[in-house]
Design a protein around this motif. Structure first.
Motif, PDB file in Angstrom:
ATOM      1  N   ASP A  43      -6.189   9.665  10.346  1.00  0.00           N
ATOM      2  CA  ASP A  43      -5.725   9.442   8.973  1.00  0.00           C
ATOM      3  C   ASP A  43      -4.218   9.183   8.920  1.00  0.00           C
ATOM      4  O   ASP A  43      -3.598   9.284   7.875  1.00  0.00           O
ATOM      5  CB  ASP A  43      -6.151  10.585   8.044  1.00  0.00           C
TER       6      ASP A  43
ATOM      7  N   GLY B 192       0.907  14.375  -4.177  1.00  0.00           N
ATOM      8  CA  GLY B 192      -0.304  14.147  -3.389  1.00  0.00           C
ATOM      9  C   GLY B 192      -1.556  14.775  -3.979  1.00  0.00           C
ATOM     10  O   GLY B 192      -2.666  14.276  -3.779  1.00  0.00           O
TER      11      GLY B 192
ATOM     12  N   ALA C 107       0.830  -1.209   0.000  1.00  0.00           N
ATOM     13  CA  ALA C 107       0.000   0.000   0.000  1.00  0.00           C
ATOM     14  C   ALA C 107       0.865   1.260   0.000  1.00  0.00           C
ATOM     15  O   ALA C 107       0.547   2.248  -0.674  1.00  0.00           O
ATOM     16  CB  ALA C 107      -0.941  -0.006   1.205  1.00  0.00           C
ATOM     17  N   VAL C 108       1.962   1.234   0.723  1.00  0.00           N
ATOM     18  CA  VAL C 108       2.872   2.385   0.736  1.00  0.00           C
ATOM     19  C   VAL C 108       3.394   2.641  -0.681  1.00  0.00           C
ATOM     20  O   VAL C 108       3.492   3.781  -1.136  1.00  0.00           O
ATOM     21  CB  VAL C 108       4.036   2.139   1.730  1.00  0.00           C
TER      22      VAL C 108
ATOM     23  N   TYR D 111      -4.247  11.466  -4.603  1.00  0.00           N
ATOM     24  CA  TYR D 111      -3.417  10.483  -3.893  1.00  0.00           C
ATOM     25  C   TYR D 111      -3.325  10.799  -2.403  1.00  0.00           C
ATOM     26  O   TYR D 111      -3.324   9.888  -1.574  1.00  0.00           O
ATOM     27  CB  TYR D 111      -2.035  10.352  -4.548  1.00  0.00           C
TER      28      TYR D 111
ATOM     29  N   CYS E 121       1.809   2.038  -3.363  1.00  0.00           N
ATOM     30  CA  CYS E 121       0.725   2.535  -4.218  1.00  0.00           C
ATOM     31  C   CYS E 121       0.253   3.927  -3.793  1.00  0.00           C
ATOM     32  O   CYS E 121      -0.509   4.561  -4.517  1.00  0.00           O
ATOM     33  CB  CYS E 121      -0.459   1.571  -4.174  1.00  0.00           C
ATOM     34  N   LEU E 122       0.645   4.387  -2.605  1.00  0.00           N
ATOM     35  CA  LEU E 122       0.054   5.607  -2.057  1.00  0.00           C
ATOM     36  C   LEU E 122       1.095   6.581  -1.497  1.00  0.00           C
ATOM     37  O   LEU E 122       1.445   7.572  -2.126  1.00  0.00           O
ATOM     38  CB  LEU E 122      -0.933   5.237  -0.938  1.00  0.00           C
ATOM     39  N   ASP E 123       1.572   6.289  -0.292  1.00  0.00           N
ATOM     40  CA  ASP E 123       2.437   7.222   0.451  1.00  0.00           C
ATOM     41  C   ASP E 123       3.637   7.675  -0.381  1.00  0.00           C
ATOM     42  O   ASP E 123       4.071   8.821  -0.294  1.00  0.00           O
ATOM     43  CB  ASP E 123       2.965   6.569   1.735  1.00  0.00           C
TER      44      ASP E 123
ATOM     45  N   ARG F 172      -2.202  -2.921   3.523  1.00  0.00           N
ATOM     46  CA  ARG F 172      -1.410  -2.101   4.439  1.00  0.00           C
ATOM     47  C   ARG F 172      -1.138  -2.807   5.762  1.00  0.00           C
ATOM     48  O   ARG F 172      -0.070  -2.664   6.336  1.00  0.00           O
ATOM     49  CB  ARG F 172      -2.169  -0.788   4.684  1.00  0.00           C
TER      50      ARG F 172
ATOM     51  N   CYS G 218      -5.516   4.862   5.246  1.00  0.00           N
ATOM     52  CA  CYS G 218      -5.005   4.822   6.629  1.00  0.00           C
ATOM     53  C   CYS G 218      -6.153   4.676   7.623  1.00  0.00           C
ATOM     54  O   CYS G 218      -6.087   3.880   8.566  1.00  0.00           O
ATOM     55  CB  CYS G 218      -4.210   6.091   6.935  1.00  0.00           C
TER      56      CYS G 218
ATOM     57  N   THR H 119      -4.686   8.169   0.302  1.00  0.00           N
ATOM     58  CA  THR H 119      -3.789   7.678   1.350  1.00  0.00           C
ATOM     59  C   THR H 119      -4.453   7.841   2.714  1.00  0.00           C
ATOM     60  O   THR H 119      -4.458   6.912   3.539  1.00  0.00           O
ATOM     61  CB  THR H 119      -2.451   8.454   1.314  1.00  0.00           C
TER      62      THR H 119
ATOM     63  N   VAL I  58       2.749  10.532  -2.521  1.00  0.00           N
ATOM     64  CA  VAL I  58       2.532  11.739  -1.714  1.00  0.00           C
ATOM     65  C   VAL I  58       3.891  12.305  -1.296  1.00  0.00           C
ATOM     66  O   VAL I  58       4.151  13.506  -1.422  1.00  0.00           O
ATOM     67  CB  VAL I  58       1.651  11.428  -0.472  1.00  0.00           C
TER      68      VAL I  58
END
Ligand code: WTA
Length: 657
Positions: free
Chosen positions: A247, A93, A80-81, A112, A83-85, A156, A120, A116, A88
């Motif tokens: 979040d 982001g 997940a990180v 994004y 795909c997201l963080d 995640r 979360c 994220t 950002v």
């Protein structure tokens, strides 16, 4: 080997189309990738794995103990990180991740950064509900952003998800829940389909209320607002639990081989197989193939894959591949004909879609509706078209190219399976001179071949069985809880050579390019959905009036194949006609799901069997497709086919509803 006669002329196709110059010049992946990968496939895949963010780098690219593979051994990452963080943190982001379009026309664009935060919160909520690393979480949702959010939240926290397509029945859902022992289900009150609100929660209730069900908690997204039954000890609203969470969520890195998801698919027996995919190799290949096959450019492209998240295409090419690449994509909840037959093209026009990935079944439906419909919309944003799920016939390919692609978009016909996890055979859009109807060649780093009965490669111009000759990063690791079935299903047919048997027939043309010919086993492909003949047969015989049933997939101009069932009624039951046929069709829908409803059910006095008692499906397929019957001398009773033929003439098969 039986071959789909509608496809037998495929490899005589001689047209070909070179990549547009502009695309070729700026393509993400050029011809040299083939040589680079051939020189050292493991180094090649290691290079692709470097595109991801690892908490701990691997020590060994591949540990291959046939047929069990471990990729990127010793490495750890959070999917997940990735795909997201990661996007950002890189200052992207504010980029839109999902342009959601509901069927009723409601819209929601999610960046994004927002996605994220949502993931979360959902991860915190799942943890609060008691979901622990390794617990399986069932997801039974319509095509709404919460489907992707739920999958990523599971990833995640290292809880493998198992998504079940919303068109499956409570019974099918229950079997899957039981097979993977899932205590948690995420669903919604319903979703919109063809203008009406469909029910999902009631299906989950039916599955969870069954004796011995492991389900303890059901998290329910409010989508339609319809009334639902509520069990306060078990059910929770998403908005009550998720919205109040922080979040922020500290993501743990998991081993490269940590299970990411289990996705059930039909096999040749009545029991669906839980295909297990893990983290590092799966994400490496889905990310690379999305980048290479769709020539995806995060800054400028708007990508749209029309699949449902309940199928592997939705997993790999809506969630993990595109999101790992920071894509901006469209997600559409509904059907292509609601509220009008131009809905897809209106979406392409409104969002400026540049990369479109859909299925031959949809393309053939659009052909039937007529080229005037897309011609009313501005489709000039499109620069590449993809196809997946079943063989694409040259007519549909050409229509797609001319009427959707304005004659200048490369078409990538991508062959792969739930089991392969990612695309395996496809043109590269900046390299390949494409041929209408051919998936052409294995991607860099992938080894495929076509072999005869004895496992010997066929020469160019020959046909046989499609095999994969080397392990690949996104390969299934096993069938959940059943290593023996894993070995037997995929690795026993060509065990001497150690090849993976895909279950598909294929031909090589004179250039060595591959043409897929459909399944060679008892699996049907209906509108790109895999359904086993045995599964439908056992649903039919579970009806009290049915003594015996045989099911075949007959060629269908729109859906590729259509389900045709031959049914013998129980003694003393001479009820006939449309009512019973309707009852049986509905029974199959109830047992498996509406997608498995037979197109036709023929009530017959006997079934053609060999002397050893095996049903001759080939003959039934000939009947279903109105062909002259071939050799019937191997039948125990050669007069059976006359009886069936006579019976059919007097009793017209049911029409499609
Ligand atoms: C068929 C879907 C021809 C094939 C991604 C395979 C195809 C089965 C193609 C897997 C294609 C998929 N050309 N046939 N481009 N793509 N198939 O697991 O028979 O739902 O074995 O995965 O679909 O279906 P599945």
């Amino acid at each position: 080997m039986t071959e789909n006669p509608a496809l037998s002329n495929l490899s005589h196709e001689t047209r070909h189309f070179d990549p547009p110059e502009e695309l070729a010049e700026q393509a993400n992946v050029g011809e040299d990738a083939y040589d680079e990968a051939a020189a050292d496939p493991l180094v090649f895949w290691e290079t692709q794995a470097e595109r991801l963010e690892w908490a701990q780098k691997w020590d060994t690219a591949l540990d291959w103990d046939p047929p069990f593979a471990k990729w990127f051994v010793g490495g750890s990452l959070n999917v997940a990180v990735n795909c997201l963080d990661r996007h950002v943190a890189a200052g992207r982001g504010d980029k839109v991740a999902i342009h959601f379009e509901g069927e009723p026309g409601d819209k929601r664009s999610i960046t994004y950064a927002e996605l994220t935060a949502e993931v979360c919160k959902a991860a915190n909520a799942l943890t609060e509900l008691g979901v622990q690393t390794g617990d399986r979480v069932m997801i039974y949702l319509p095509m709404i952003p919460e489907a992707a959010i739920s999958m990523l939240a599971c990833a995640r926290i290292g809880a493998p998800h198992s998504v079940v397509f919303g068109g499956f029945s409570p019974e099918s859902l229950r079997n899957r829940i039981d097979d993977c022992g899932s205590k948690f289900v995420i669903t919604s009150d319903g979703g919109y389909r063809r203008g009406a609100a469909s029910a999902l929660k009631s299906n989950v209730d039916a599955a969870a209320d069954a004796d011995g069900s492991p389900v303890e908690r059901i998290l329910v997204v409010r989508r339609t607002g319809q009334d639902v039954d509520w069990n306060p000890d078990r059910d929770l609203w998403w908005h009550d639990v998720v919205d109040r969470q922080s979040d922020r969520h500290e993501a743990e890195a998991f081993d490269a081989e940590h299970p990411l998801f289990i996705l059930y698919t039909s096999g040749t027996t009545a029991k669906p197989k839980g295909i297990l995919h893990t983290s590092g190799g799966y994400l490496t290949q889905t990310s690379y193939t999305h980048h290479a096959v769709f020539d995806h450019k995060a800054e400028t492209d708007v990508y749209w894959c029309t699949a449902d998240i309940g199928w592997v295409t939705g997993h790999s090419y809506i969630v993990y591949g595109p999101m790992s690449n920071g894509a901006t994509q469209v997600m559409y909840e509904g059907t292509p004909d609601t509220p009008h037959q131009g809905r897809f093209w209106e979406i392409v026009q409104n969002y400026g879609v540049t990369l479109l990935y859909t299925a031959p079944t949809a393309i053939r439906t659009f052909m039937k509706w007529g080229a005037e419909i897309p011609s009313e919309f501005d489709l000039s944003s499109l620069r590449l078209l993809g196809s997946v799920g079943e063989p694409i016939n040259p007519e549909a390919w050409m229509w797609y190219r001319e009427h959707i692609g304005g004659d200048n978009c490369p078409i990538v016909d991508t062959w792969w399976q739930t089991e392969t996890g990612g695309i395996m055979i496809s043109p590269l859009p900046g390299v390949t001179s494409t041929k209408p109807g051919s998936a052409q060649r294995a991607l860099p780093g992938i080894s495929a071949d076509v072999v005869d009965e004895s496992g010997q490669p066929v020469p160019n111009g020959g046909g046989g069985y499609l095999v994969l000759t080397e392990p690949w990063p996104a390969m299934l690791r096993t069938i959940w809880g059943d290593d023996e079935r894993f070995k037997e299903t995929y690795w026993s047919r060509f065990s001497k050579q150690g090849y993976y048997f895909a279950g598909d027939g294929a031909k090589k043309d004179d250039d060595g390019d591959l043409w897929l010919l459909g399944r060679v086993d008892d699996v049907m492909n209906i509108s790109g959905h895999r359904i086993s003949t045995t599964e439908v047969e056992s649903a039919l015989v579970s009806h009290p009036k049915v003594a015996e049933a045989a099911v075949v997939g007959a060629t269908d101009p729109t859906t590729g194949q259509g389900i045709v069932a031959f049914v013998i009624l129980r003694g003393g039951n001479d009820e006939e006609g449309a009512d019973l046929v309707k009852e049986l069709r509905n029974h199959v829908a109830k047992e498996i799901g509406p997608i498995a409803k037979p197109r036709q059910i023929m009530i017959v006095p006997e079934l053609p069997k060999t002397r050893s008692g095996k049903i001759m499906r080939r003959l039934l397929r000939d009947v279903a497709e109105n062909r002259d019957l071939g050799d019937v001398t191997t039948l125990a009773d050669p007069t059976v086919m006359n009886m069936i033929g006579d019976g059919l003439k007097s009793d017209k098969p049911s029409a499609e509803e």
